[in-house]
Design an enzyme around this catalytic site. Structure first.
Site, mmCIF file in Angstrom:
data_model
loop_
_atom_site.group_PDB
_atom_site.id
_atom_site.type_symbol
_atom_site.label_atom_id
_atom_site.label_comp_id
_atom_site.label_asym_id
_atom_site.label_seq_id
_atom_site.Cartn_x
_atom_site.Cartn_y
_atom_site.Cartn_z
ATOM 1 N N ASP A 82 0.350 10.277 4.418
ATOM 2 C CA ASP A 82 0.575 11.581 3.774
ATOM 3 C C ASP A 82 0.016 12.781 4.549
ATOM 4 O OD1 ASP A 82 1.527 9.817 1.889
ATOM 5 O OD2 ASP A 82 0.356 10.607 0.213
ATOM 6 N N LYS A 136 7.419 7.624 -0.759
ATOM 7 C CA LYS A 136 6.890 7.059 -2.002
ATOM 8 C C LYS A 136 6.819 8.151 -3.058
ATOM 9 C CE LYS A 136 2.126 7.820 -0.432
ATOM 10 N NZ LYS A 136 1.605 8.671 -1.490
ATOM 11 N N CYS A 140 -4.654 8.216 -1.730
ATOM 12 C CA CYS A 140 -3.552 7.482 -1.092
ATOM 13 C C CYS A 140 -4.009 6.605 0.070
ATOM 14 C CB CYS A 140 -2.461 8.463 -0.690
ATOM 15 S SG CYS A 140 -1.718 9.232 -2.158
#
Ligand SMILES: [Zn+2]
Length: 201
Positions: free
Chosen positions: A10, A108, A153
């Site tokens: 991310d 995602k 994450c």
């Protein structure tokens, strides 16, 4: 080294300073991640990729506050500001990241009904993103995980990779956390260490 992959988690505009869900010092991971790529033949990235009606956005729950924890279809869910909406510049990988070196990107958080902190599964472990299967097809059995954010994450990606049987290293200098509650990052690192993740300081 061909069995060792780097997972960049991310590293997207909305998680950088100035972004919608800025991680403190999030931009500092970029040069470290770029250098780290030299050491890996296989480099993958995860990308938070939400529809506008995503259930993790506080604005989609009238009367609820930012960062409040609600029940979202049976799972505890922190309510975040709107971030990483599909097709917006906030969802783009950070421009400073040498994205042309990334072999494959796994998206995602696309299902509005469930969040996905991990790059491998949604938070209910109901659906795979295909990342673990893809890595296995490449002959990978070790992964180094880094990126944003250490206490969300990155942590869930590392723990899911471990549960899938990969040897996992967390690269701390290429990771930064949110620390919604002070100490969250330290706790996340200790949890990963205790479960068998190697911590690279
Ligand atoms: Zn998200």
């Amino acid at each position: 080294m061909n069995d060792h992959a780097l997972i960049l988690v991310d590293i997207q505009n909305d998680f950088l300073p100035g972004g919608a869900l800025a991680v403190p010092e999030g931009d500092l991971v970029i040069p470290v991640a770029n250098r780290l790529m030299d050491d890996f033949p296989i480099i993958v990235a995860t990308q938070d990729w939400h529809p506008a009606d995503h259930g993790s956005f506080a604005g989609n729950h009238p009367g609820k506050q930012l960062f409040e924890v609600i029940d979202l279809n049976g799972l505890p869910q922190v309510l975040w500001p709107v971030h990483c909406v599909q097709g917006t510049s906030g969802a783009d990988l950070a421009p400073g990241l040498q994205a042309e070196r990334i072999t494959k990107v796994f998206r995602k958080g696309t299902d509005p009904a469930i969040d996905s902190y991990s790059g491998l599964y949604d938070n209910g472990h109901r659906k795979s993103t295909g990342l673990a299967e893809w890595l296995r097809e490449q002959g990978v059995n070790r992964v180094t995980v880094c990126g944003l954010a250490t206490d969300y994450c990155v942590k869930f990606t590392a723990l899911d990779a471990l549960a899938e049987g990969f040897a996992v290293t967390l690269h701390l200098p290429a990771s930064r956390g949110v620390n919604l509650t002070p100490g969250d990052v330290d706790k996340a690192v200790e949890e990963m260490r205790s479960k068998g993740v190697t911590i690279q300081e």
